[in-house]
Design a protein around this motif. Structure first.
Motif, PDB file in Angstrom:
ATOM      1  N   ALA A 181     -16.551  35.682  10.963  1.00 12.66           N
ATOM      2  CA  ALA A 181     -15.161  35.609  10.506  1.00 12.66           C
ATOM      3  C   ALA A 181     -14.299  36.668  11.181  1.00 12.66           C
ATOM      4  CB  ALA A 181     -15.107  35.762   8.991  1.00 12.66           C
TER       5      ALA A 181
ATOM      6  N   GLN B 271     -17.251  30.747   6.413  1.00 11.93           N
ATOM      7  CA  GLN B 271     -16.546  31.837   7.096  1.00 11.93           C
ATOM      8  C   GLN B 271     -15.193  32.129   6.446  1.00 11.93           C
ATOM      9  OE1 GLN B 271     -16.280  31.296  11.320  1.00 11.93           O
ATOM     10  NE2 GLN B 271     -18.466  30.896  11.587  1.00 11.93           N
TER      11      GLN B 271
ATOM     12  N   ALA C 276     -14.003  35.686   4.923  1.00 10.47           N
ATOM     13  CA  ALA C 276     -12.737  36.348   5.223  1.00 10.47           C
ATOM     14  C   ALA C 276     -11.921  36.567   3.955  1.00 10.47           C
ATOM     15  CB  ALA C 276     -11.938  35.511   6.219  1.00 10.47           C
TER      16      ALA C 276
END
Length: 300
Positions: free
Chosen positions: A84, A266, A270
């Motif tokens: 990420a 991902q 994040a």
């Protein structure tokens, strides 16, 4: 039957009759147990989405849409965090942009709002109430109504795709002025009059006496402003149009893709990173928030 026997019989029947009308009082611990149970259920309901977000960030992308959803991944994959951060979307850069904008807006708000709130609460000037009503009525205007004139204004000044297009409109707000005005209205007028009798100017009275007393309210306003700016999506999506100037919410949307076909694991990694600064700010400032709410409750 003697009078004493009649009185004794009536007394016994009265006691039996009164016993039927007495309602049983609930046990003192029952209400407390119900309150604790409701609070626990509410806490679980609030924590569950964050737990699902964190566990999803540690699983393979193919497992993100499993039905029924699995709360714990079969294999803990920490590489989603590295992917990420190092992906095509500059999440760390977007986080830095959000931090700069949120800090600048918060500082500007805690400078301007207390001054305006103090003026509306403690300083007499012509049209004070009318101006305040006009300012307060702006809270009823949706942001979508004013976004086009604001966009044209920023384009005129050449501030599009610039953090200043979000900072300048954000450093003033009717909500902050209203909150601080309500606080300063609760300050005893005798304190202000005593300072004036000692020769203090209006600015000195505000800076040396009123503002220190409002530190809890100002801190609460700063935290609310920071979190609101950190999570803002609508205004940044209008004024910022490049990945280098985009804020964190825009970066998360870019990671997810136009049709939501991005790597969900991902994106959740994040998002977990994005929540950390806001959570730290809240945990650090929670004592000021609680003190402000307690102080307002005592005054009320």
């Amino acid at each position: 039957m003697s009078n004493a026997a009649v009185l004794s019989s009536r007394s016994r029947s009265g006691k039996r009759g009164s016993g039927k009308n007495v309602r049983r009082q609930p046990r003192p611990g029952v209400g407390k147990s119900i309150s604790v149970a409701l609070l626990v259920l509410g806490a679980i309901g609030m924590v569950a989405p964050f737990l699902w977000m964190f566990t999803t960030s540690l699983r393979d992308a193919s497992q993100a849409y499993d039905l029924p959803p699995q709360w714990l991944p079969t294999e803990w994959d920490w590489s989603n965090y590295a992917d990420a951060v190092s992906g095509p979307v500059p999440i760390l850069r977007n986080m830095f942009n959000s931090a700069v904008i949120a800090i600048a807006v918060s500082i500007g708000m805690i400078i301007t709002a207390p001054m305006a709130g103090y003026a509306f609460a403690k300083i007499e000037f012509p049209g004070r109430n009318s101006i305040f009503v006009g300012l307060l009525s702006s809270l009823m205007v949706p942001a979508q109504v004013t976004i086009i004139p604001l966009f044209l204004l920023m384009r005129t000044f050449g501030l599009l795709d610039n953090p200043l297009s979000l900072i300048l409109p954000g450093i003033t707000g009717a909500l902050g002025v209203f909150l601080l005005r309500q606080f300063f209205l609760g300050l005893p007028q005798e304190i202000i009059d005593a300072a004036r009798m000692d020769g203090a100017t209006a600015w000195q009275t505000y800076r040396l006496i009123a503002l220190p007393l409002a530190k809890n309210a100002v801190s609460t306003l700063g935290v609310i402003t920071f979190l609101g700016s950190w999570n803002a999506y609508f205004a940044p999506s209008i004024f910022l149009n490049s990945t280098d100037t985009a804020t964190l919410p825009l970066g998360l949307v870019l990671m997810l893709g136009p049709y939501g076909a991005g790597n969900v694991a991902q994106v959740m990694a994040a998002t977990t990173i994005a929540i950390a600064p806001a959570l730290i700010v809240f945990l650090v400032a929670q004592r000021w928030i609680i003190a402000s709410l307690t102080q307002s409750a005592v005054k009320g």
